[in-house]
Design a protein around this motif. Structure first.
Motif, PDB file in Angstrom:
ATOM      1  N   UNK A   1     -51.179 -27.975 -22.548  1.00 59.18           N
ATOM      2  CA  UNK A   1     -51.116 -27.234 -23.803  1.00 59.18           C
ATOM      3  C   UNK A   1     -50.819 -25.762 -23.542  1.00 59.18           C
ATOM      4  N   UNK A   2     -51.446 -25.225 -22.500  1.00 55.06           N
ATOM      5  CA  UNK A   2     -51.204 -23.826 -22.136  1.00 55.06           C
ATOM      6  C   UNK A   2     -49.770 -23.643 -21.654  1.00 55.06           C
ATOM      7  N   UNK A   3     -49.301 -24.564 -20.808  1.00 56.90           N
ATOM      8  CA  UNK A   3     -47.943 -24.464 -20.267  1.00 56.90           C
ATOM      9  C   UNK A   3     -46.891 -24.532 -21.374  1.00 56.90           C
ATOM     10  N   UNK A   4     -47.204 -25.269 -22.445  1.00 57.58           N
ATOM     11  CA  UNK A   4     -46.290 -25.389 -23.586  1.00 57.58           C
ATOM     12  C   UNK A   4     -46.490 -24.280 -24.608  1.00 57.58           C
TER      13      UNK A   4
ATOM     14  N   UNK B   1     -66.747 -34.464 -19.316  1.00 59.17           N
ATOM     15  CA  UNK B   1     -65.454 -34.083 -19.885  1.00 59.17           C
ATOM     16  C   UNK B   1     -64.401 -34.011 -18.792  1.00 59.17           C
ATOM     17  N   UNK B   2     -63.211 -34.569 -19.063  1.00 58.52           N
ATOM     18  CA  UNK B   2     -62.168 -34.595 -18.048  1.00 58.52           C
ATOM     19  C   UNK B   2     -60.804 -34.252 -18.640  1.00 58.52           C
ATOM     20  N   UNK B   3     -60.790 -33.353 -19.607  1.00 66.82           N
ATOM     21  CA  UNK B   3     -59.535 -32.974 -20.269  1.00 66.82           C
ATOM     22  C   UNK B   3     -58.833 -31.783 -19.665  1.00 66.82           C
ATOM     23  N   UNK B   4     -59.154 -31.458 -18.420  1.00 65.60           N
ATOM     24  CA  UNK B   4     -58.564 -30.273 -17.773  1.00 65.60           C
ATOM     25  C   UNK B   4     -57.035 -30.317 -17.768  1.00 65.60           C
ATOM     26  N   UNK B   5     -56.464 -31.459 -17.368  1.00 69.97           N
ATOM     27  CA  UNK B   5     -55.008 -31.558 -17.250  1.00 69.97           C
ATOM     28  C   UNK B   5     -54.332 -31.424 -18.614  1.00 69.97           C
ATOM     29  N   UNK B   6     -54.922 -32.029 -19.633  1.00 72.17           N
ATOM     30  CA  UNK B   6     -54.354 -31.928 -20.973  1.00 72.17           C
ATOM     31  C   UNK B   6     -54.383 -30.488 -21.463  1.00 72.17           C
ATOM     32  N   UNK B   7     -55.441 -29.770 -21.127  1.00 69.33           N
ATOM     33  CA  UNK B   7     -55.547 -28.369 -21.522  1.00 69.33           C
ATOM     34  C   UNK B   7     -54.480 -27.529 -20.829  1.00 69.33           C
ATOM     35  N   UNK B   8     -54.241 -27.790 -19.549  1.00 75.97           N
ATOM     36  CA  UNK B   8     -53.207 -27.050 -18.824  1.00 75.97           C
ATOM     37  C   UNK B   8     -51.842 -27.275 -19.462  1.00 75.97           C
TER      38      UNK B   8
ATOM     39  N   UNK C   1     -52.791 -23.594 -30.495  1.00 77.17           N
ATOM     40  CA  UNK C   1     -53.613 -24.378 -31.416  1.00 77.17           C
ATOM     41  C   UNK C   1     -54.178 -25.614 -30.717  1.00 77.17           C
ATOM     42  N   UNK C   2     -53.311 -26.307 -29.973  1.00 81.94           N
ATOM     43  CA  UNK C   2     -53.766 -27.502 -29.264  1.00 81.94           C
ATOM     44  C   UNK C   2     -54.797 -27.140 -28.202  1.00 81.94           C
ATOM     45  N   UNK C   3     -54.561 -26.028 -27.509  1.00 78.60           N
ATOM     46  CA  UNK C   3     -55.501 -25.587 -26.483  1.00 78.60           C
ATOM     47  C   UNK C   3     -56.869 -25.317 -27.093  1.00 78.60           C
ATOM     48  N   UNK C   4     -56.895 -24.661 -28.238  1.00 77.31           N
ATOM     49  CA  UNK C   4     -58.178 -24.367 -28.875  1.00 77.31           C
ATOM     50  C   UNK C   4     -58.857 -25.638 -29.368  1.00 77.31           C
ATOM     51  N   UNK C   5     -58.074 -26.617 -29.818  1.00 72.13           N
ATOM     52  CA  UNK C   5     -58.654 -27.899 -30.232  1.00 72.13           C
ATOM     53  C   UNK C   5     -59.326 -28.593 -29.050  1.00 72.13           C
ATOM     54  N   UNK C   6     -58.676 -28.554 -27.903  1.00 67.98           N
ATOM     55  CA  UNK C   6     -59.238 -29.188 -26.715  1.00 67.98           C
ATOM     56  C   UNK C   6     -60.505 -28.489 -26.257  1.00 67.98           C
ATOM     57  N   UNK C   7     -60.506 -27.159 -26.310  1.00 65.03           N
ATOM     58  CA  UNK C   7     -61.702 -26.408 -25.927  1.00 65.03           C
ATOM     59  C   UNK C   7     -62.842 -26.703 -26.895  1.00 65.03           C
ATOM     60  N   UNK C   8     -62.526 -26.806 -28.188  1.00 68.35           N
ATOM     61  CA  UNK C   8     -63.557 -27.130 -29.181  1.00 68.35           C
ATOM     62  C   UNK C   8     -64.133 -28.516 -28.927  1.00 68.35           C
ATOM     63  N   UNK C   9     -63.262 -29.475 -28.585  1.00 70.63           N
ATOM     64  CA  UNK C   9     -63.734 -30.834 -28.286  1.00 70.63           C
ATOM     65  C   UNK C   9     -64.608 -30.833 -27.036  1.00 70.63           C
ATOM     66  N   UNK C  10     -64.210 -30.041 -26.051  1.00 73.91           N
ATOM     67  CA  UNK C  10     -65.005 -29.921 -24.830  1.00 73.91           C
ATOM     68  C   UNK C  10     -66.386 -29.368 -25.137  1.00 73.91           C
ATOM     69  N   UNK C  11     -66.443 -28.313 -25.935  1.00 70.15           N
ATOM     70  CA  UNK C  11     -67.740 -27.717 -26.275  1.00 70.15           C
ATOM     71  C   UNK C  11     -68.614 -28.690 -27.060  1.00 70.15           C
ATOM     72  N   UNK C  12     -68.008 -29.427 -27.991  1.00 61.44           N
ATOM     73  CA  UNK C  12     -68.775 -30.418 -28.749  1.00 61.44           C
ATOM     74  C   UNK C  12     -69.348 -31.481 -27.810  1.00 61.44           C
ATOM     75  N   UNK C  13     -68.528 -31.926 -26.864  1.00 62.68           N
ATOM     76  CA  UNK C  13     -68.965 -32.917 -25.878  1.00 62.68           C
ATOM     77  C   UNK C  13     -70.152 -32.386 -25.081  1.00 62.68           C
ATOM     78  N   UNK C  14     -70.007 -31.150 -24.564  1.00 58.60           N
ATOM     79  CA  UNK C  14     -71.068 -30.560 -23.746  1.00 58.60           C
ATOM     80  C   UNK C  14     -72.355 -30.380 -24.545  1.00 58.60           C
ATOM     81  N   UNK C  15     -72.233 -29.881 -25.745  1.00 60.72           N
ATOM     82  CA  UNK C  15     -73.416 -29.652 -26.573  1.00 60.72           C
ATOM     83  C   UNK C  15     -74.112 -30.957 -26.922  1.00 60.72           C
TER      84      UNK C  15
END
Length: 231
Positions: free
Chosen positions: A194-197, A185-192, A201-215
């Motif tokens: 979302x947080x900066x903006x 997973x390499x969505x760190x910058x996109x997550x930042x 909701x977008x941040x939680x979507x990215x975290x959910x996608x990250x968890x799905x990827x990891x699992x």
């Protein structure tokens, strides 16, 4: 200077603890490995006291177990443990993006956000390149600083502990793949961003996608079935 010896010992304790933690996470001290205070002290060329204190710190982080009259053993995590870790870290991160945390994020300084962005960029590059050793360090710093934006050190410390344990379990599995390019997973910058903006909701979507990827990836490795590369 009064207390200087204590300061030196504390610093040495932290250095040893950090070094051993990195060895465990990287898999160079594998799960189930037994060792004694004397063995580690001789390896680092230091006295037993800071080593003993460092090992107790790692026990507190959940990376080591004390074995009576035998020394220490690197903790062995199961796949069920990993699932619990993912659930725990998800609950923590979701808390970061709740309304109360959003108010705290609004107070984050430009310097703090810039630092998180740098960690995100480095972690993302390492992930794309499949460089696991470099990724681990930047990824841990990234999540530690991201959680730190809410200004609650207990949240940051607890998330860090869970993520360290997650890496300790997943690294030996990931090394089985050999070439990790395109797999991490390499969505760190996109997550930042979302947080900066303040887009929770977008941040939680990215975290959910990250968890799905990891699992998905770790499940395939833990069961001996490797799927095709992640796009």
């Amino acid at each position: 200077m009064p207390g200087s010896d204590a300061v030196k010992r504390t610093t040495l304790r932290s250095q040893i603890a950090d070094a051993l933690r990195d060895e465990v996470i990287a898999g160079r001290l594998p799960a189930g490995r037994q060792f004694t205070v004397k063995e580690i002290a001789e390896s680092y060329g230091v006295s037993a006291t800071p080593v003993r204190e460092a090992l107790l710190d790692l026990c507190a982080q959940g990376l080591l177990d004390v074995e009576l009259h035998k020394g220490y053993r690197v903790r062995e995590f199961s796949y069920a443990d990993f699932l619990d870790m993912v659930e725990a870290r998800t609950l923590i991160v979701e808390g970061v993006f709740r309304r109360s945390a959003q108010r705290a994020l609004q107070a984050a300084t430009p310097e703090a956000l810039a630092s998180v962005r740098r960690r995100a960029e480095e972690a993302g590059r390492a992930a794309v390149a499949g460089d696991l050793d470099i990724l681990i360090g930047y990824d841990l710093r990234f999540w530690r600083e991201l959680a730190g934006l809410v200004g609650n050190p207990y949240i940051s410390d607890f998330l860090d502990r869970v993520r360290i344990q997650s890496w300790a379990f997943t690294v030996p599995l990931l090394r089985r793949l050999g070439d990790l390019r395109g797999r991490l997973w390499h969505g760190h910058a996109e997550l930042v961003e979302a947080v900066a903006c303040r887009d929770g909701d977008r941040a939680q979507q990215l975290v959910a996608a990250y968890n799905d990827h990891a699992l998905d990836l770790i499940r395939s490795l833990a069961t001996g079935f490797d799927r095709s590369p992640i796009e």
